[in-house]
Design a protein around this motif. Structure first.
Motif, short mmCIF file in Angstrom:
data_model
loop_
_atom_site.label_atom_id
_atom_site.label_comp_id
_atom_site.label_asym_id
_atom_site.label_seq_id
_atom_site.Cartn_x
_atom_site.Cartn_y
_atom_site.Cartn_z
N PRO A 251 1.09 -16.18 9.20
CA PRO A 251 0.61 -16.18 7.81
C PRO A 251 -0.86 -15.78 7.68
O PRO A 251 -1.27 -15.23 6.67
CB PRO A 251 0.84 -17.62 7.35
N GLY A 252 -1.66 -16.05 8.71
CA GLY A 252 -3.06 -15.66 8.67
C GLY A 252 -3.21 -14.15 8.61
O GLY A 252 -4.00 -13.61 7.82
N TYR A 253 -2.43 -13.45 9.43
CA TYR A 253 -2.45 -11.99 9.42
C TYR A 253 -1.93 -11.47 8.08
O TYR A 253 -2.46 -10.50 7.52
CB TYR A 253 -1.60 -11.43 10.56
N ALA A 254 -0.88 -12.13 7.55
CA ALA A 254 -0.31 -11.72 6.27
C ALA A 254 -1.36 -11.82 5.16
O ALA A 254 -1.45 -10.95 4.28
CB ALA A 254 0.90 -12.58 5.93
N LEU A 255 -2.18 -12.87 5.20
CA LEU A 255 -3.24 -13.03 4.21
C LEU A 255 -4.28 -11.92 4.34
O LEU A 255 -4.71 -11.34 3.33
CB LEU A 255 -3.91 -14.39 4.38
N GLU A 256 -4.69 -11.63 5.56
CA GLU A 256 -5.68 -10.57 5.76
C GLU A 256 -5.18 -9.24 5.22
O GLU A 256 -5.90 -8.51 4.54
CB GLU A 256 -6.03 -10.44 7.24
N ARG A 257 -3.94 -8.92 5.55
CA ARG A 257 -3.37 -7.66 5.09
C ARG A 257 -3.32 -7.61 3.56
O ARG A 257 -3.68 -6.61 2.94
CB ARG A 257 -1.96 -7.48 5.67
N ALA A 258 -2.90 -8.72 2.94
CA ALA A 258 -2.78 -8.75 1.48
C ALA A 258 -4.15 -8.62 0.81
O ALA A 258 -4.29 -7.89 -0.19
CB ALA A 258 -2.11 -10.05 1.05
N VAL A 259 -5.15 -9.29 1.35
CA VAL A 259 -6.49 -9.21 0.78
C VAL A 259 -7.01 -7.78 0.84
O VAL A 259 -7.57 -7.26 -0.14
CB VAL A 259 -7.44 -10.18 1.53
N LEU A 260 -6.81 -7.14 1.96
CA LEU A 260 -7.26 -5.74 2.10
C LEU A 260 -6.49 -4.82 1.16
O LEU A 260 -7.08 -3.89 0.56
CB LEU A 260 -7.09 -5.27 3.54
N GLU A 261 -5.19 -5.06 1.00
CA GLU A 261 -4.39 -4.21 0.11
C GLU A 261 -4.76 -4.39 -1.34
O GLU A 261 -4.79 -3.41 -2.10
CB GLU A 261 -2.90 -4.51 0.33
N ASN B 6 3.47 -14.35 -1.28
CA ASN B 6 4.00 -15.68 -1.61
C ASN B 6 5.12 -16.09 -0.66
O ASN B 6 5.17 -17.22 -0.17
CB ASN B 6 4.50 -15.69 -3.06
N ALA B 7 6.01 -15.14 -0.38
CA ALA B 7 7.12 -15.43 0.55
C ALA B 7 6.61 -15.53 1.99
O ALA B 7 7.05 -16.39 2.76
CB ALA B 7 8.18 -14.34 0.45
N GLU B 8 5.65 -14.67 2.33
CA GLU B 8 5.16 -14.65 3.72
C GLU B 8 4.48 -15.95 4.12
O GLU B 8 4.70 -16.48 5.21
CB GLU B 8 4.20 -13.46 3.89
N VAL B 9 3.66 -16.52 3.23
CA VAL B 9 2.94 -17.75 3.60
C VAL B 9 3.84 -18.98 3.54
O VAL B 9 3.46 -20.06 3.99
CB VAL B 9 1.69 -17.97 2.72
#
Length: 326
Positions: A308-318, A298-301
Motif C-alpha cells: 500500500p505504501g507504493y500504491a500511495l506513492e504512485r497515486a500521489v505522483l499520478e 481506495n481499493a489498493e489501501v
C-alpha cells in the motif's frame, strides 16, 4: 452522603441523522442506566431485523430484574406490525427497561412517518440530532464542544478551528477537547494555528494539498514524512480522495459566491473558497484521471495492493501529474 442517581426515563426518542450526536445520546442514556444499575445491559437492533415476538422478548420483565437498555435503530423503516407492538408495550412498560428509538425523522411508510409523534405522545424524552449543514450550526457546535470540555473560545478561534480542521463533527469535537487540554481552557486563533501546525505533519491533508497543486516533489516528500510518522495508509488515501472530489464538485458548479454555493454543494464556504483556488489549472480530463486514480487507490489501501505504501506513492505522483508540472 452520596446522592442517589436518578433512573433514566423509560422511553427515549433520538431524532435526526447526525451520527456523532446519535452515538452520544445512546451512550449518555446507557451511562444513566448504569448509574442506577451497573449491570444494565445494552442491546442494539435494527427494526428491519426485528419481529414483534422478538421485541416482546427483549422488553419482557427479567427474572432477576437486571436493567436493560434496548436501542431500536433505523426506526424510520419500522413495519406496521412492529409499530403496533411498540405501541402496545408503551401502555405497560417493564420496570428496569429503557427503550431508545433512533429515528431519522422521515420514513417511507405510514408507520415509519407516524412513529415519532406516537412516541412523543407517550411521553418520550426527545434528543434532537439534526445534520449540521449551515456554517452557523457548526460554529455553535464548536462553541458547545469547547464549553463541554471545560473551556472557552472566542469567535476568531471558532473560525480558525473550522478552517483548520474542516466540517467533520468527530474531528471538530476531538480537536476542541485537545485544544482545551493543551491551552488550560482558553482557546483563540493563535492556539488553533499552533495545534494545526502540530497535527499537519501527522495527517494526509498536507500530502493531498501538495498533490492537487501539482507539486510532485513536495507531495512525495510530505507522503514519505507521513509514512515515517506512522500515519495509516487509509487516512492519506481518504484525504487525497476528498481533495480531488471537492475540486471536481466545485469546478463543476462554476464560479460563484462561496456563501451562496454552500447550501447547494453541502460544503462550508471556506472549503468552497479553498477548492476554487485549487481548481485553477485543472481541466475536465485531468480531473477525470485524478478521480479514477483515487478510486483505484481506495481499493489498493484496503487490501488489493501487495504494497500500500507504493500504491500511495504512485497515486500521489499520478494526481500531481494530472494537474501538470508547476
Amino acid at each position: 452522603m452520596t446522592a442517589q442517581a436518578t433512573a433514566p426515563a423509560p422511553l427515549h426518542l433520538v431524532l435526526g441523522e447526525e451520527e456523532l450526536l446519535i452515538e452520544r445520546a445512546v451512550r449518555e442514556t446507557l451511562a444513566a442506566a448504569r448509574a442506577t444499575d451497573p449491570a444494565a445491559e445494552l442491546t442494539r437492533v435494527r427494526v428491519s431485523e426485528l419481529t414483534a415476538p422478538e421485541l416482546a422478548e427483549l422488553v419482557s420483565p427479567s427474572l432477576f430484574s437486571e436493567g436493560r437498555v434496548i436501542v431500536l435503530e433505523s426506526a424510520q423503516d419500522i413495519s406496521q406490525e412492529l409499530a403496533d407492538a411498540v405501541a402496545a408495550y408503551l401502555k405497560d412498560p417493564a420496570d428496569g427497561v429503557v427503550l431508545v428509538v433512533v429515528h431519522t425523522g422521515g420514513g417511507r411508510s405510514k408507520a415509519g412517518k407516524s412513529l415519532p409523534a406516537a412516541l412523543k405522545k407517550a411521553g418520550a424524552e426527545v434528543t434532537e440530532c439534526p445534520k449540521l449543514t449551515k456554517p452557523a450550526e457548526r460554529e455553535q457546535f464548536v462553541r458547545h464542544e469547547v464549553r463541554r470540555a471545560g473551556g472557552k473560545i472566542d469567535p476568531a478561534g471558532v473560525a480558525a478551528l473550522i478552517d483548520a480542521v474542516g466540517s467533520d463533527l468527530r474531528e471538530l469535537s476531538s480537536a476542541a477537547s485537545q485544544l482545551v487540554a493543551d491551552t488550560g481552557g482558553t482557546v483563540d486563533a493563535d492556539a488553533v494555528r499552533r495545534y494545526h501546525r502540530g497535527r499537519a505533519d501527522v495527517t494526509g491533508f498536507a500530502v493531498a494539498e501538495k498533490a492537487v497543486s501539482g507539486d510532485r516533489s513536495a507531495a512525495l516528500e510530505s507522503l514519505r514524512w507521513a509514512m515515517q510518522l506512522g500515519v495509516p495508509h487509509v487516512l492519506v488515501a481518504d484525504a487525497l480522495a476528498d481533495a480531488v472530489r471537492t475540486i471536481a464538485r466545485v469546478a463543476g458548479a462554476g464560479r460563484g459566491n462561496p456563501n451562496q454555493m454552500a447550501g447547494e454543494l453541502g460544503m462550508p464556504p471556506w472549503k468552497i473558497r479553498k477548492a476554487q483556488g485549487q481548481s485553477r489549472g485543472w481541466n475536465p480530463d485531468g480531473l477525470a484521471t485524478a478521480m479514477r486514480v483515487v478510486a483505484r487507490l481506495n481499493a489498493e489501501v484496503k487490501g488489493v495492493a501487495a504494497d500500500p505504501g507504493y500504491a500511495l506513492e504512485r497515486a500521489v505522483l499520478e494526481v500531481a501529474a494530472a494537474k501538470g508540472d508547476r
